[in-house]
Design a protein around this motif. Structure first.
Motif, PDB file in Angstrom:
ATOM      1  N   TRP A   1       0.823  -1.215   0.000  1.00  0.00           N
ATOM      2  CA  TRP A   1       0.000   0.000   0.000  1.00  0.00           C
ATOM      3  C   TRP A   1       0.856   1.264   0.000  1.00  0.00           C
ATOM      4  CZ3 TRP A   1      -5.220   0.194   2.987  1.00  0.00           C
ATOM      5  CH2 TRP A   1      -6.013  -0.881   2.583  1.00  0.00           C
ATOM      6  N   LEU A   2       1.865   1.303   0.868  1.00  0.00           N
ATOM      7  CA  LEU A   2       2.680   2.509   1.004  1.00  0.00           C
ATOM      8  C   LEU A   2       3.411   2.835  -0.291  1.00  0.00           C
ATOM      9  CD1 LEU A   2       3.706   4.682   3.022  1.00  0.00           C
ATOM     10  CD2 LEU A   2       5.638   3.160   3.474  1.00  0.00           C
ATOM     11  N   ILE A   3       4.079   1.852  -0.862  1.00  0.00           N
ATOM     12  CA  ILE A   3       4.857   2.081  -2.080  1.00  0.00           C
ATOM     13  C   ILE A   3       3.950   2.151  -3.311  1.00  0.00           C
ATOM     14  CG2 ILE A   3       6.671   1.168  -3.570  1.00  0.00           C
ATOM     15  CD1 ILE A   3       7.844  -0.201  -1.087  1.00  0.00           C
ATOM     16  N   GLY A   4       2.997   1.218  -3.409  1.00  0.00           N
ATOM     17  CA  GLY A   4       2.137   1.161  -4.594  1.00  0.00           C
ATOM     18  C   GLY A   4       1.281   2.390  -4.769  1.00  0.00           C
ATOM     19  N   PHE A   5       0.516   2.745  -3.738  1.00  0.00           N
ATOM     20  CA  PHE A   5      -0.357   3.911  -3.860  1.00  0.00           C
ATOM     21  C   PHE A   5       0.425   5.217  -3.763  1.00  0.00           C
ATOM     22  CE2 PHE A   5      -3.571   0.739  -2.452  1.00  0.00           C
ATOM     23  CZ  PHE A   5      -4.335   0.779  -3.593  1.00  0.00           C
TER      24      PHE A   5
ATOM     25  N   ASN B   1      -7.141  10.246  -2.893  1.00  0.00           N
ATOM     26  CA  ASN B   1      -7.432   8.863  -2.510  1.00  0.00           C
ATOM     27  C   ASN B   1      -6.157   8.024  -2.441  1.00  0.00           C
ATOM     28  OD1 ASN B   1      -7.211   9.039  -5.385  1.00  0.00           O
ATOM     29  ND2 ASN B   1      -8.160   7.023  -5.572  1.00  0.00           N
ATOM     30  N   PHE B   2      -5.233   8.263  -3.370  1.00  0.00           N
ATOM     31  CA  PHE B   2      -3.985   7.501  -3.372  1.00  0.00           C
ATOM     32  C   PHE B   2      -3.137   7.835  -2.147  1.00  0.00           C
ATOM     33  CE2 PHE B   2      -4.796   7.920  -8.076  1.00  0.00           C
ATOM     34  CZ  PHE B   2      -5.244   6.612  -8.233  1.00  0.00           C
ATOM     35  N   LEU B   3      -3.172   9.100  -1.749  1.00  0.00           N
ATOM     36  CA  LEU B   3      -2.387   9.510  -0.586  1.00  0.00           C
ATOM     37  C   LEU B   3      -2.967   8.899   0.693  1.00  0.00           C
ATOM     38  CD1 LEU B   3       0.084  11.234   0.020  1.00  0.00           C
ATOM     39  CD2 LEU B   3      -1.459  13.162   0.485  1.00  0.00           C
ATOM     40  N   VAL B   4      -4.291   8.874   0.798  1.00  0.00           N
ATOM     41  CA  VAL B   4      -4.937   8.260   1.965  1.00  0.00           C
ATOM     42  C   VAL B   4      -4.597   6.776   2.043  1.00  0.00           C
ATOM     43  CG1 VAL B   4      -7.163   7.611   2.964  1.00  0.00           C
ATOM     44  CG2 VAL B   4      -6.821   9.923   2.086  1.00  0.00           C
ATOM     45  N   GLN B   5      -4.684   6.093   0.916  1.00  0.00           N
ATOM     46  CA  GLN B   5      -4.400   4.662   0.903  1.00  0.00           C
ATOM     47  C   GLN B   5      -2.934   4.378   1.204  1.00  0.00           C
ATOM     48  OE1 GLN B   5      -5.990   4.141  -3.018  1.00  0.00           O
ATOM     49  NE2 GLN B   5      -7.839   3.129  -2.289  1.00  0.00           N
ATOM     50  N   SER B   6      -2.056   5.260   0.729  1.00  0.00           N
ATOM     51  CA  SER B   6      -0.627   5.057   0.959  1.00  0.00           C
ATOM     52  C   SER B   6      -0.264   5.288   2.419  1.00  0.00           C
ATOM     53  CB  SER B   6       0.182   5.994   0.064  1.00  0.00           C
ATOM     54  OG  SER B   6       1.565   5.893   0.354  1.00  0.00           O
ATOM     55  N   LEU B   7      -0.651   6.444   2.958  1.00  0.00           N
ATOM     56  CA  LEU B   7      -0.231   6.804   4.315  1.00  0.00           C
ATOM     57  C   LEU B   7      -1.083   6.145   5.399  1.00  0.00           C
ATOM     58  CD1 LEU B   7       0.567  10.602   3.804  1.00  0.00           C
ATOM     59  CD2 LEU B   7       2.100   8.629   3.675  1.00  0.00           C
TER      60      LEU B   7
ATOM     61  N   TYR C   1       0.040   8.171  -6.476  1.00  0.00           N
ATOM     62  CA  TYR C   1      -0.134   9.589  -6.157  1.00  0.00           C
ATOM     63  C   TYR C   1       0.896  10.440  -6.905  1.00  0.00           C
ATOM     64  CZ  TYR C   1      -0.298  13.957  -3.564  1.00  0.00           C
ATOM     65  OH  TYR C   1      -0.385  15.294  -3.228  1.00  0.00           O
ATOM     66  N   LEU C   2       2.129   9.973  -6.970  1.00  0.00           N
ATOM     67  CA  LEU C   2       3.171  10.729  -7.663  1.00  0.00           C
ATOM     68  C   LEU C   2       2.884  10.846  -9.156  1.00  0.00           C
ATOM     69  CD1 LEU C   2       6.399   9.335  -5.936  1.00  0.00           C
ATOM     70  CD2 LEU C   2       5.242  11.518  -5.506  1.00  0.00           C
ATOM     71  N   ALA C   3       2.114   9.896  -9.689  1.00  0.00           N
ATOM     72  CA  ALA C   3       1.789   9.925 -11.120  1.00  0.00           C
ATOM     73  C   ALA C   3       0.531  10.737 -11.416  1.00  0.00           C
ATOM     74  CB  ALA C   3       1.616   8.500 -11.645  1.00  0.00           C
ATOM     75  N   HIS C   4      -0.328  10.961 -10.389  1.00  0.00           N
ATOM     76  CA  HIS C   4      -1.596  11.654 -10.627  1.00  0.00           C
ATOM     77  C   HIS C   4      -1.714  12.972  -9.869  1.00  0.00           C
ATOM     78  CE1 HIS C   4      -2.569   7.480 -11.766  1.00  0.00           C
ATOM     79  NE2 HIS C   4      -3.468   8.021 -12.558  1.00  0.00           N
TER      80      HIS C   4
ATOM     81  N   VAL D   1       2.993  -0.092 -10.785  1.00  0.00           N
ATOM     82  CA  VAL D   1       3.605  -0.396  -9.482  1.00  0.00           C
ATOM     83  C   VAL D   1       2.572  -0.924  -8.484  1.00  0.00           C
ATOM     84  CG1 VAL D   1       4.792   0.588  -7.489  1.00  0.00           C
ATOM     85  CG2 VAL D   1       5.545   1.158  -9.799  1.00  0.00           C
ATOM     86  N   PRO D   2       1.445  -0.215  -8.242  1.00  0.00           N
ATOM     87  CA  PRO D   2       0.475  -0.775  -7.294  1.00  0.00           C
ATOM     88  C   PRO D   2      -0.139  -2.088  -7.767  1.00  0.00           C
ATOM     89  CG  PRO D   2      -0.433   1.153  -8.397  1.00  0.00           C
ATOM     90  CD  PRO D   2       1.018   1.098  -8.738  1.00  0.00           C
ATOM     91  N   ALA D   3      -0.328  -2.238  -9.073  1.00  0.00           N
ATOM     92  CA  ALA D   3      -0.914  -3.482  -9.585  1.00  0.00           C
ATOM     93  C   ALA D   3      -0.008  -4.673  -9.273  1.00  0.00           C
ATOM     94  CB  ALA D   3      -1.148  -3.373 -11.086  1.00  0.00           C
ATOM     95  N   VAL D   4       1.287  -4.509  -9.511  1.00  0.00           N
ATOM     96  CA  VAL D   4       2.229  -5.608  -9.266  1.00  0.00           C
ATOM     97  C   VAL D   4       2.342  -5.902  -7.776  1.00  0.00           C
ATOM     98  CG1 VAL D   4       4.653  -6.284  -9.417  1.00  0.00           C
ATOM     99  CG2 VAL D   4       3.543  -5.186 -11.366  1.00  0.00           C
TER     100      VAL D   4
END
Length: 218
Positions: free
Chosen positions: A50-54, A187-193, A58-61, A75-78
């Motif tokens: 979650w931390l690395i993938g999402f 949403n990606f930041l919430v899921q990551s952190l 976030y860095l891409a969107h 990255v998150p898919a893998v």
């Protein structure tokens, strides 16, 4: 006068009994280790995914993308696929030491992951083809996948009365709901952190417990 005449066991017989009891105790500990997976490993795998993938998503969107969009999706898919494989291994390991109806339940639970994600892929892909925007598609994929993971872990926790799995499922569902409320790219930041950080914090907690009390199961 031998042991048959006295009615008392010979010294070598008593020693064999002691060795047998020790062997039984050692085998019991081995079975317990084989049947019960380490929650530290489970939380670390999902936390890292979650931390690395999402985080990559976030860095891409984000407002100013740092990495290419395809990399933010790959990255998150893998990583989530790898965590999914580990989760199936966890379920199989829990059910390996049982037989009969319990073994059947373990097999059914393992196949429910494949069936659930297969149907989810069909549903999400069809909805996207009907005209979802890229932002809505991103929220749909991430939130629905995590929601399914949460439900499956809740079910696994109830079946095996495993508080680790149940807690993992509950946290996954809460993070999925919070991520949708945050919108894209929040949403990606919430899921990551929140998601990844929360799981890694739990991994550290269980690691601390196992280190502080080596003879105690987490």
């Amino acid at each position: 006068m031998d042991s048959k005449q006295t009615g008392k066991p010979a010294p070598d017989q008593a020693l064999n009994v002691g060795e047998t009891l020790a062997l039984i105790a050692a085998e019991d500990q081995y079975v317990r280790r084989r049947v019960h997976a380490d929650p530290t490993l489970l939380f670390t795998v999902w936390g890292g995914a979650w931390l690395i993938g999402f985080g990559a998503a976030y860095l891409a969107h984000g407002p100013k993308p740092v990495i290419p969009g395809w990399l933010g999706a790959a990255v998150p898919a893998v990583l989530l696929a790898a965590a999914w494989i580990v989760s199936i291994g966890y379920a199989l390991r829990v059910g390996r030491g049982v037989s009969g109806p319990s073994r059947t339940v373990a097999a059914m639970y393992g196949w429910s992951w494949t069936l659930g994600f297969g149907c989810l892929a069909v549903v999400n892909t069809t909805l996207i083809r009907h005209g979802l925007t890229s932002d809505n598609a991103a929220m749909l994929w991430s939130a629905s996948a995590l929601l399914l993971v949460g439900v499956l872990y809740l079910a696994g926790g109830m079946v095996w009365q495993d508080k680790v799995q149940y807690g993992l499922g509950a946290w996954s569902m809460v993070c999925a709901a919070g991520a949708v409320c945050a919108g894209v790219p929040g949403n990606f930041l919430v899921q990551s952190l929140a998601g990844g950080g929360g799981f890694l914090a739990l991994a550290g907690y269980h690691r601390f417990r196992s280190t502080a009390a080596p003879g105690r199961r987490s």
